[in-house]
Scaffold this active site. Structure first.
Site, PDB file in Angstrom:
ATOM      1  N   HIS A  28       0.896  -1.179  -0.158  1.00 14.60           N
ATOM      2  CA  HIS A  28       0.005   0.145  -0.005  1.00 14.60           C
ATOM      3  C   HIS A  28       0.863   1.244  -0.036  1.00 14.60           C
ATOM      4  O   HIS A  28       0.685   2.147  -0.857  1.00 14.60           O
ATOM      5  CB  HIS A  28      -0.911  -0.025   1.176  1.00 14.60           C
ATOM      6  CG  HIS A  28      -1.844  -1.152   1.210  1.00 14.60           C
ATOM      7  ND1 HIS A  28      -1.886  -1.840   2.612  1.00 14.60           N
ATOM      8  CD2 HIS A  28      -2.875  -1.381   0.238  1.00 14.60           C
ATOM      9  CE1 HIS A  28      -2.740  -2.895   2.376  1.00 14.60           C
ATOM     10  NE2 HIS A  28      -3.548  -2.639   1.259  1.00 14.60           N
ATOM     11  N   ARG A 178      -4.041 -10.148   4.187  1.00 14.91           N
ATOM     12  CA  ARG A 178      -4.373 -11.397   4.548  1.00 14.91           C
ATOM     13  C   ARG A 178      -3.221 -12.235   4.958  1.00 14.91           C
ATOM     14  O   ARG A 178      -3.289 -13.303   5.509  1.00 14.91           O
ATOM     15  CB  ARG A 178      -5.166 -12.137   3.453  1.00 14.91           C
ATOM     16  CG  ARG A 178      -6.527 -11.472   3.068  1.00 14.91           C
ATOM     17  CD  ARG A 178      -7.369 -12.578   2.265  1.00 14.91           C
ATOM     18  NE  ARG A 178      -8.721 -12.258   2.318  1.00 14.91           N
ATOM     19  CZ  ARG A 178      -9.537 -11.353   1.457  1.00 14.91           C
ATOM     20  NH1 ARG A 178      -8.681 -10.869   0.573  1.00 14.91           N
ATOM     21  NH2 ARG A 178     -10.415 -11.089   1.589  1.00 14.91           N
TER      22      ARG A 178
HETATM   23  P1  AMP Z   1      -6.520  -3.895  -0.401  1.00 15.20           P
HETATM   24  O1  AMP Z   1      -6.136  -3.085   0.688  1.00 15.20           O
HETATM   25  O2  AMP Z   1      -6.078  -5.084  -0.529  1.00 15.20           O
HETATM   26  O3  AMP Z   1      -7.771  -3.806  -1.013  1.00 15.20           O
HETATM   27  O4  AMP Z   1      -5.563  -3.243  -1.504  1.00 15.20           O
HETATM   28  C1  AMP Z   1      -5.404  -1.892  -1.718  1.00 15.20           C
HETATM   29  C2  AMP Z   1      -4.501  -1.558  -2.917  1.00 15.20           C
HETATM   30  O5  AMP Z   1      -3.112  -2.064  -2.691  1.00 15.20           O
HETATM   31  C3  AMP Z   1      -4.930  -2.690  -4.062  1.00 15.20           C
HETATM   32  O6  AMP Z   1      -4.762  -1.618  -5.375  1.00 15.20           O
HETATM   33  C4  AMP Z   1      -4.135  -3.533  -4.178  1.00 15.20           C
HETATM   34  O7  AMP Z   1      -3.744  -3.797  -5.565  1.00 15.20           O
HETATM   35  C5  AMP Z   1      -2.718  -2.984  -3.774  1.00 15.20           C
HETATM   36  N1  AMP Z   1      -1.687  -3.801  -3.226  1.00 15.20           N
HETATM   37  C6  AMP Z   1      -2.088  -5.005  -2.219  1.00 15.20           C
HETATM   38  N2  AMP Z   1      -1.208  -5.734  -1.989  1.00 15.20           N
HETATM   39  C7  AMP Z   1      -0.008  -5.299  -2.723  1.00 15.20           C
HETATM   40  C8  AMP Z   1       1.127  -5.513  -2.921  1.00 15.20           C
HETATM   41  N3  AMP Z   1       1.990  -6.557  -2.554  1.00 15.20           N
HETATM   42  N4  AMP Z   1       1.994  -4.642  -3.900  1.00 15.20           N
HETATM   43  C9  AMP Z   1       1.512  -3.941  -4.522  1.00 15.20           C
HETATM   44  N5  AMP Z   1       0.402  -3.386  -4.231  1.00 15.20           N
HETATM   45  C10 AMP Z   1      -0.683  -4.116  -3.677  1.00 15.20           C
END
Ligand code: AMP
Length: 272
Positions: A28, A178
């Site tokens: 993030h 997760r």
């Molecule tokens: P989430 O909080 O899981 O909904 O993710 C929010 C944003 O962070 C989304 O655009 C995801 O694709 C991005 N994201 C999550 N994990 C990663 C990672 N390991 N590397 C880059 N972006 C990520």
């Protein structure tokens, strides 16, 4: 949030936006850093979106750490953190959903039928509230990024969509909120996703382009662990997500598994 967005637009300033479900990690933060470079003002949203969780999924137990998230956001120079309530985005009587016809019927959409409808609906709402000029999404969720790009193009959102590369732990595991569910003994199995992808890239480097053969190699690596149930291993066109028979141009390889009920996804680009 809307008043603030209007003020910024009125004063001629541009806004970059990073939507998340919180429980922030370095993945993030990498998107926030991209956002910082892309516009005058940086908005982070934290919202665990009930509409994208199926009835048997982890909405209740999804990791939440708002206080820590706010500290991290401050350190990254985020100007506004937008934390809407469920009732603000889905008040009683809510009934409008945004749904794409084709892209959700691939990969994760097959085992998570309401997921992308929830994502596109909440992102549409957030775009209308935050009014950003640019929004940054991670390639970790490659299908989500493809769907957002398509939606923005179809619905004429005047927003530049930027993809950020997958950020990994030192051992190769793609970062994910997760991952907080993973216990130490599960780590080797969790690492088999990035190992399978690395092995597939190696096969392509060695001139193996046949999709079935590459998927076979990946299946072998994942199957070393009895705790892993493969949801899919797909080699497909990165725009349409349609499966391909051989790796010719820039091709997406994506994997999703359940590791003792924890859903893990990862992907890479294969290119001859
Ligand atoms: P989430 O909080 O899981 O909904 O993710 C929010 C944003 O962070 C989304 O655009 C995801 O694709 C991005 N994201 C999550 N994990 C990663 C990672 N390991 N590397 C880059 N972006 C990520």
């Amino acid at each position: 949030m809307q008043t603030r967005a209007d003020k910024l637009i009125f004063s001629g300033k541009t806004t970059a936006f990073v939507p998340t479900m919180g429980s922030l990690h370095a993945g993030h933060l990498s998107l926030l850093r991209i956002g910082k470079l892309k516009a005058d003002d940086l908005v982070l949203s934290i919202f665990v979106n009930p509409a994208q969780f199926g009835p048997n999924e982890d909405l209740i137990s999804y990791p939440r750490s708002l206080e820590r998230d706010l500290e991290l956001a401050e350190k990254e120079g985020v100007d506004t953190v937008f934390v809407p309530t469920d009732g603000a985005l889905y008040p009683h009587g809510y009934q409008t959903y945004v749904e794409l016809e084709k892209l959700p019927h691939h990969l994760c959409g097959l085992s998570r039928p309401v997921f992308f409808r929830g994502v596109t609906t909440v992102v549409t709402q957030l775009f209308h509230i935050v009014k950003p000029h640019v929004a940054i999404f991670g390639e970790k969720d490659f299908q989500q990024l493809a769907i957002i790009r398509q939606m923005v193009q179809d619905l004429k959102f005047d927003i530049e969509i930027v993809g950020g590369p997958i950020i990994r732990d030192a051992d190769g595991l793609a970062m994910s909120s997760r991952n907080a569910y993973l216990q130490d003994h599960m780590r080797p199995a969790a690492l088999s996703l990035s190992r399978a992808l690395e092995n597939s890239r190696k096969m392509v480097r060695n001139g193996i382009y046949d999709t079935q053969e590459i998927i076979g190699g990946a299946t072998e690596i994942l199957s070393e662990f009895s705790t892993i149930t493969i949801d899919y291993i797909s080699i497909c066109d990165p725009v349409t997500l349609d499966g391909v028979a051989s790796v010719e141009g820039r091709t997406l390889m994506a994997i999703a598994v359940a590791l003792e009920k924890i859903r893990l996804i990862d992907n890479t680009i294969l290119q001859p």
